[in-house]
Scaffold this active site. Structure first.
Site, PDB file in Angstrom:
ATOM      1  N   CYS A  87      28.467  43.662  48.776  1.00  0.00           N
ATOM      2  CA  CYS A  87      29.475  42.575  48.733  1.00  0.00           C
ATOM      3  C   CYS A  87      30.188  42.368  49.734  1.00  0.00           C
ATOM      4  O   CYS A  87      30.665  41.303  50.047  1.00  0.00           O
ATOM      5  CB  CYS A  87      30.341  43.047  47.571  1.00  0.00           C
ATOM      6  SG  CYS A  87      31.297  44.631  47.814  1.00  0.00           S
ATOM      7  N   ASP A  95      28.271  49.693  47.954  1.00  0.00           N
ATOM      8  CA  ASP A  95      29.537  49.371  48.076  1.00  0.00           C
ATOM      9  C   ASP A  95      30.285  50.375  48.992  1.00  0.00           C
ATOM     10  O   ASP A  95      29.892  51.265  49.189  1.00  0.00           O
ATOM     11  CB  ASP A  95      30.395  48.781  47.188  1.00  0.00           C
ATOM     12  CG  ASP A  95      31.871  48.427  47.218  1.00  0.00           C
ATOM     13  OD1 ASP A  95      31.998  47.750  48.620  1.00  0.00           O
ATOM     14  OD2 ASP A  95      32.562  48.098  46.399  1.00  0.00           O
ATOM     15  N   HIS A 110      35.435  42.681  39.826  1.00  0.00           N
ATOM     16  CA  HIS A 110      35.187  41.722  40.869  1.00  0.00           C
ATOM     17  C   HIS A 110      34.186  40.704  40.293  1.00  0.00           C
ATOM     18  O   HIS A 110      33.036  40.603  40.760  1.00  0.00           O
ATOM     19  CB  HIS A 110      34.664  42.462  41.996  1.00  0.00           C
ATOM     20  CG  HIS A 110      35.140  41.502  43.329  1.00  0.00           C
ATOM     21  ND1 HIS A 110      35.471  40.234  43.183  1.00  0.00           N
ATOM     22  CD2 HIS A 110      34.509  41.698  44.740  1.00  0.00           C
ATOM     23  CE1 HIS A 110      35.678  39.777  44.436  1.00  0.00           C
ATOM     24  NE2 HIS A 110      35.042  40.748  45.318  1.00  0.00           N
ATOM     25  N   ARG A 155      29.203  33.096  47.338  1.00  0.00           N
ATOM     26  CA  ARG A 155      30.629  33.238  46.932  1.00  0.00           C
ATOM     27  C   ARG A 155      30.865  31.755  46.817  1.00  0.00           C
ATOM     28  O   ARG A 155      31.770  31.406  45.900  1.00  0.00           O
ATOM     29  CB  ARG A 155      31.329  34.008  47.892  1.00  0.00           C
ATOM     30  CG  ARG A 155      31.181  35.473  47.732  1.00  0.00           C
ATOM     31  CD  ARG A 155      31.174  36.370  46.508  1.00  0.00           C
ATOM     32  NE  ARG A 155      32.570  36.005  46.005  1.00  0.00           N
ATOM     33  CZ  ARG A 155      33.842  36.720  46.450  1.00  0.00           C
ATOM     34  NH1 ARG A 155      33.643  37.590  47.490  1.00  0.00           N
ATOM     35  NH2 ARG A 155      34.885  36.574  45.894  1.00  0.00           N
ATOM     36  N   ARG A 201      44.085  38.345  43.441  1.00  0.00           N
ATOM     37  CA  ARG A 201      43.681  39.667  43.879  1.00  0.00           C
ATOM     38  C   ARG A 201      44.817  40.586  44.022  1.00  0.00           C
ATOM     39  O   ARG A 201      45.440  40.596  44.621  1.00  0.00           O
ATOM     40  CB  ARG A 201      42.827  39.470  45.441  1.00  0.00           C
ATOM     41  CG  ARG A 201      42.551  40.933  45.796  1.00  0.00           C
ATOM     42  CD  ARG A 201      41.739  40.827  47.158  1.00  0.00           C
ATOM     43  NE  ARG A 201      40.376  40.403  46.848  1.00  0.00           N
ATOM     44  CZ  ARG A 201      39.227  40.466  47.575  1.00  0.00           C
ATOM     45  NH1 ARG A 201      39.447  40.940  49.010  1.00  0.00           N
ATOM     46  NH2 ARG A 201      38.276  40.062  47.241  1.00  0.00           N
ATOM     47  N   GLN A 214      32.490  37.961  42.579  1.00  0.00           N
ATOM     48  CA  GLN A 214      31.457  38.448  43.413  1.00  0.00           C
ATOM     49  C   GLN A 214      30.085  38.791  42.551  1.00  0.00           C
ATOM     50  O   GLN A 214      29.167  38.335  43.144  1.00  0.00           O
ATOM     51  CB  GLN A 214      31.923  40.191  43.822  1.00  0.00           C
ATOM     52  CG  GLN A 214      30.899  40.819  44.753  1.00  0.00           C
ATOM     53  CD  GLN A 214      30.619  40.120  46.022  1.00  0.00           C
ATOM     54  OE1 GLN A 214      31.455  39.919  46.847  1.00  0.00           O
ATOM     55  NE2 GLN A 214      29.416  39.744  46.409  1.00  0.00           N
TER      56      GLN A 214
HETATM   57  N1  NVA Z   1      35.036  47.906  46.092  1.00  0.00           N
HETATM   58  C1  NVA Z   1      35.693  47.059  47.334  1.00  0.00           C
HETATM   59  C2  NVA Z   1      35.209  45.730  47.241  1.00  0.00           C
HETATM   60  C3  NVA Z   1      35.546  44.717  48.250  1.00  0.00           C
HETATM   61  C4  NVA Z   1      35.122  43.283  48.216  1.00  0.00           C
HETATM   62  C5  NVA Z   1      37.038  47.091  47.270  1.00  0.00           C
HETATM   63  O1  NVA Z   1      37.703  47.103  46.340  1.00  0.00           O
HETATM   64  O2  NVA Z   1      37.621  47.214  48.391  1.00  0.00           O
HETATM   65  N1   CP Z   2      33.172  40.666  48.976  1.00  0.00           N
HETATM   66  C1   CP Z   2      34.596  40.340  49.298  1.00  0.00           C
HETATM   67  O1   CP Z   2      35.278  39.983  48.188  1.00  0.00           O
HETATM   68  O2   CP Z   2      35.004  40.284  50.427  1.00  0.00           O
HETATM   69  P1   CP Z   2      36.566  39.975  50.849  1.00  0.00           P
HETATM   70  O3   CP Z   2      37.239  41.234  50.400  1.00  0.00           O
HETATM   71  O4   CP Z   2      36.348  39.595  52.247  1.00  0.00           O
HETATM   72  O5   CP Z   2      37.164  38.875  49.999  1.00  0.00           O
END
Ligand code: NVA
Ligand code: CP
Length: 317
Positions: A277, A237, A142, A305, A115, A145
């Site tokens: 998500c 989101d 992502h 997930r 990540r 997801q």
């Molecule tokens: N768009 C959000 C998704 C989190 C799972 C982020 O990147 O923070």
């Molecule tokens: N939706 C998602 O990826 O959640 P986290 O940021 O908690 O991993």
């Protein structure tokens, strides 16, 4: 079941999982089928030990609840082991090149989950790693997801054909991955964003190209009511993603008329389902009565997930 018997699982072995752009519709259906079977097996207390003795390295440069826990638990249910690697402790945090880190970790582990911020970082990592690299979120995509989202939609609706998915909010990593994922499986997708927060042109163009083959439509608009009209699936989101926290205040202003609330969802089909998500900010991108209401399937989505991550790891590792 989606019954993709024409996919040879061996073809997915060793493949990176960076975006759904790299997979055919049939391969995506294979992952979904596998996730559905693994979910059933786990509920029956009978998870196959498909990754016995294997190790997944997990590098998190951003926070996570769902992704970290579902990968770690998923790996353990498949008989393997997952290692949490924080960039605060790794030498990468002190400037060791990505290429060296990728080559070294590949000598120890059987797969690497990352990540990170720039999508280019994971592409560079994958170029030098000799084991599969899984994208657990970048600023642009992502994909894990979205695979869970597709599984949830399929469980709820039994098909992708004839469905319309509407995403309201920021043209971010989720919007990009939903565009690609929906186009791949042949589901119509409409995205409504404020001006200057639209998804990237290159990704919209790619989704439109894919949609031509699958018969889906791709619509980008600044009008949330237009986007949500007759929707089967409504998605939103956060307004400020990880890495964009300092823009929170200006984003709250720009997105104020893009909240998914009872008024907006009244334009959707009566049978619509709501997805997010997570993590969610009630009172910002979504009202509490929608996310906690009877159309919301966000906790099934979060559970899924686990099942899709297991399917991805089992196929690629
Ligand atoms: N768009 C959000 C998704 C989190 C799972 C982020 O990147 O923070
Ligand atoms: N939706 C998602 O990826 O959640 P986290 O940021 O908690 O991993």
């Amino acid at each position: 079941m989606l019954n993709q018997t024409n996919i040879d699982a061996k073809d997915l072995k060793g493949k990176d999982f960076l975006t759904l752009r790299d997979f055919t519709k049939e391969e995506i259906f294979y992952f979904l089928d596998s996730a559905i079977s693994l979910k059933k097996a786990q509920k029956e207390g009978n998870c196959p030990q498909l990754l016995k003795g294997k190790t997944l390295g997990m590098i998190f440069e951003k926070s996570s609840t769902r992704t970290r826990v579902s990968f770690e638990v998923g790996m353990s249910q498949l008989g393997g082991h997952a290692l949490f690697l924080s960039p605060r402790d790794l030498q990468i945090g002190r400037g060791e090149p990505i290429s060296d880190t990728a080559k070294v970790l590949s000598r120890y582990v059987d797969g690497i989950m990352i990540r990170t911020f720039a999508h280019q970082t994971i592409e560079e990592f994958a170029e030098y790693a000799t084991v599969p690299v899984i994208n657990a979120l970048t600023d642009d995509y992502h994909p894990c997801q979205v695979l869970a989202d597709l599984m949830t939609i399929y469980e709820q609706k039994g098909t992708f054909e004839g469905l319309k998915l509407t995403y309201i909010g920021d043209g971010n990593n989720m919007a990009h991955s939903l565009l690609i994922g929906a186009a791949k499986v042949g589901m119509d997708v409409a995205i409504a964003c404020p001006k200057n927060y639209e998804p990237k042109d290159e990704i919209v163009a790619a989704a439109k190209e894919i949609a031509k083959e699958t018969g889906a439509t791709v619509t980008i608009t600044n009008d949330p009511i237009e986007a949500v009209t007759d929707a089967d699936v409504i998605y939103t989101d956060v307004w400020a993603s990880m890495g964009f926290e300092e823009e929170q205040e200006e984003r709250e202003k720009a997105f104020s008329t893009y909240q998914v609330n009872q008024e907006l969802v009244s334009h959707a089909k009566e049978t619509y389902i709501f997805l997010h998500c997570l993590p969610a900010h009630r009172g910002e991108e979504v009202s509490a009565d929608v996310i906690d209401g009877p159309h919301s399937v966000v906790f099934d989505e979060a559970e899924n997930r686990l099942h899709v991550q297991k399917a991805i790891m089992a196929a690629t590792m």
